[in-house]
Design a protein around this motif. Sequence first.
Motif, PDB file in Angstrom:
ATOM      1  N   GLU A 176     -16.864  68.954 -27.059  1.00 40.01           N
ATOM      2  CA  GLU A 176     -16.564  68.466 -25.688  1.00 40.01           C
ATOM      3  C   GLU A 176     -15.348  69.865 -25.174  1.00 40.01           C
ATOM      4  OE1 GLU A 176     -14.180  65.054 -25.797  1.00 40.01           O
ATOM      5  OE2 GLU A 176     -15.423  63.728 -27.061  1.00 40.01           O
ATOM      6  N   PHE A 259     -11.284  53.784 -22.860  1.00 43.19           N
ATOM      7  CA  PHE A 259     -12.515  53.855 -21.873  1.00 43.19           C
ATOM      8  C   PHE A 259     -11.824  53.744 -20.644  1.00 43.19           C
ATOM      9  CE2 PHE A 259     -13.967  51.941 -25.691  1.00 43.19           C
ATOM     10  CZ  PHE A 259     -15.497  52.469 -25.956  1.00 43.19           C
ATOM     11  N   ASP A 265      -7.006  53.978 -17.651  1.00 45.81           N
ATOM     12  CA  ASP A 265      -7.830  53.807 -18.871  1.00 45.81           C
ATOM     13  C   ASP A 265      -7.255  52.810 -19.494  1.00 45.81           C
ATOM     14  OD1 ASP A 265      -9.180  56.713 -19.292  1.00 45.81           O
ATOM     15  OD2 ASP A 265      -7.475  57.108 -18.271  1.00 45.81           O
ATOM     16  N   ARG A 304     -23.660  54.942 -31.891  1.00 45.18           N
ATOM     17  CA  ARG A 304     -22.477  55.050 -31.018  1.00 45.18           C
ATOM     18  C   ARG A 304     -22.831  55.809 -29.929  1.00 45.18           C
ATOM     19  NH1 ARG A 304     -17.163  56.675 -32.959  1.00 45.18           N
ATOM     20  NH2 ARG A 304     -17.864  56.580 -35.322  1.00 45.18           N
ATOM     21  N   ALA A 305     -23.700  56.876 -30.004  1.00 43.02           N
ATOM     22  CA  ALA A 305     -23.922  57.602 -28.807  1.00 43.02           C
ATOM     23  C   ALA A 305     -24.714  56.960 -27.632  1.00 43.02           C
ATOM     24  CB  ALA A 305     -24.827  58.698 -29.284  1.00 43.02           C
ATOM     25  N   THR A 306     -25.530  55.868 -28.059  1.00 44.15           N
ATOM     26  CA  THR A 306     -26.100  54.948 -26.902  1.00 44.15           C
ATOM     27  C   THR A 306     -25.004  54.130 -26.361  1.00 44.15           C
ATOM     28  OG1 THR A 306     -28.178  55.196 -28.342  1.00 44.15           O
ATOM     29  CG2 THR A 306     -27.975  53.576 -26.889  1.00 44.15           C
ATOM     30  N   LEU A 308     -21.732  53.732 -26.309  1.00 47.60           N
ATOM     31  CA  LEU A 308     -20.410  54.057 -25.646  1.00 47.60           C
ATOM     32  C   LEU A 308     -20.757  54.376 -24.156  1.00 47.60           C
ATOM     33  CD1 LEU A 308     -18.719  56.248 -28.508  1.00 47.60           C
ATOM     34  CD2 LEU A 308     -18.402  53.805 -27.901  1.00 47.60           C
ATOM     35  N   PRO A 309     -21.682  55.104 -23.871  1.00 43.80           N
ATOM     36  CA  PRO A 309     -21.797  55.409 -22.506  1.00 43.80           C
ATOM     37  C   PRO A 309     -22.400  53.741 -21.512  1.00 43.80           C
ATOM     38  CG  PRO A 309     -23.182  56.826 -23.520  1.00 43.80           C
ATOM     39  CD  PRO A 309     -22.498  56.055 -24.370  1.00 43.80           C
ATOM     40  N   LEU A 310     -22.847  52.991 -22.245  1.00 39.61           N
ATOM     41  CA  LEU A 310     -23.051  51.763 -21.663  1.00 39.61           C
ATOM     42  C   LEU A 310     -21.886  51.002 -21.425  1.00 39.61           C
ATOM     43  CD1 LEU A 310     -26.115  50.286 -23.761  1.00 39.61           C
ATOM     44  CD2 LEU A 310     -26.096  51.286 -21.342  1.00 39.61           C
ATOM     45  N   ARG A 312     -18.846  52.305 -20.901  1.00 36.28           N
ATOM     46  CA  ARG A 312     -17.989  52.936 -19.930  1.00 36.28           C
ATOM     47  C   ARG A 312     -18.447  52.802 -18.645  1.00 36.28           C
ATOM     48  NH1 ARG A 312     -18.866  57.747 -23.710  1.00 36.28           N
ATOM     49  NH2 ARG A 312     -16.962  58.147 -24.724  1.00 36.28           N
ATOM     50  N   GLN A 313     -19.843  52.592 -18.614  1.00 36.91           N
ATOM     51  CA  GLN A 313     -20.519  52.084 -17.131  1.00 36.91           C
ATOM     52  C   GLN A 313     -19.934  50.549 -16.751  1.00 36.91           C
ATOM     53  OE1 GLN A 313     -24.793  52.483 -17.605  1.00 36.91           O
ATOM     54  NE2 GLN A 313     -24.461  54.495 -17.966  1.00 36.91           N
TER      55      GLN A 313
END
Length: 418
Positions: A176, A259, A265, A304-306, A308-310, A312-313
């Motif tokens: 990051e 999040f 947040d 988790r990589a799949t 976590l973005p879901l 957050r959306q």
Amino acid sequence: MNTATPSAQEQSSSLQGIKVLDLSRVLAGPWSGQLLGDLGADVIKVERPGAGDDTRSWGPPWLRDEAGNPTEDAAYFFSANRNKRSLAIDISTAQGQSLIRELACKADVLLENFKVGGLKQYGLDAESLLKLNPRLIYASITGFGQDGPYATRAGYDFLIQGMGGLMSVTGRHEREEGAGPQKVGVALTDVMTGLYATVGVLAALAAREKTGRGQHIDVALLDVQVAALANQAANYLIGGIVPERMGNAHPNIVPYQDFPTADGDMILAIGNDAQFARFCEVAGHPEWASDARFSTNRARVENRATLLPLIRQATVFRPTQEWIVALEQAGVPCGPINRIDQVFDDPQVKARQLRVTLPHPVAGTVPLVANPIRLSESPVQYRRAPPLRGQHTDEVLADWLGLSDNELRRLKDDAVIR
């Protein structure tokens, strides 16, 4: 806000009658001394004449007097020196050393955080004082302990956070932007060392009840920090995995991090599969809970990589408070990320009276953070605000040693005490 004053309950304090001679300064040792004082011990803080504890000068901000003028005492000092009396004495003089030996003979506990061997030159080391008072519990707090190749080095919280592994797991992930090791925003290693030292003192007091003998306690910042790696150390020792920085994510639990919301947040701290299923319902995605990739914590960690973005959306479309209300009703652990001012304005913090106010001879009153220990039969007492430098010198020497006014005057004339 709780305005604390001495009360008849002092008689039921857990450590009433225990005398503590606190030769420590800065944070780890004073934190232990304050905790012992909160539990009822008579804690005497020994300070250098004309200077006092180092943290008195660690400002700004400074305590202000009743007229609004800054004093010579920094706010930092007030975090760790409640329930103590201050004795200003020059231990570099033979008379000063003699006074400390006399006080140690009256004490149950002595706290010190000098460098290894630093007090031996004065005859105030553990071996010397335990010969004079075999019942004394002598607690030494150092950076690296009383032995080993680093024993003579000076130790500071920031240094130990780095050496002890805490910074290696604190900060943004290497991939990051802005990645890199980061210290914790509070001198946490010092605080934990003060707590471990206090546990050691209490254990030694209990042991003395059985044996009649005191002992030397050796507590090191590095030892404490390694011990406090907790699950991260276990992940390495048992799993053979070297933990890495993960930002606010958790190495063993998903989702367990911050999040984004529509106005800021929030923290999700989901600890089991049932909580995750309830979160999915509130988030409008019940299908996640039955998805084989996410249905168990083990699967969520692996994916988790799949996932976590879901998440957050989904979280970004509602404001923080709306999420908190909905998730709390569903029994899903969550919360805001508060600034310090928001912490003290929080209704739970107020209900638990975590801010206390004590009378102060210069400022009128001083606000402090309450002790979090709740004892039903021997409650914590807030007897004294952090003292002025040397405020109780005459009182302590008369109280503990029975010195007369003439004897005190001679010591002042010789610049041994202030």
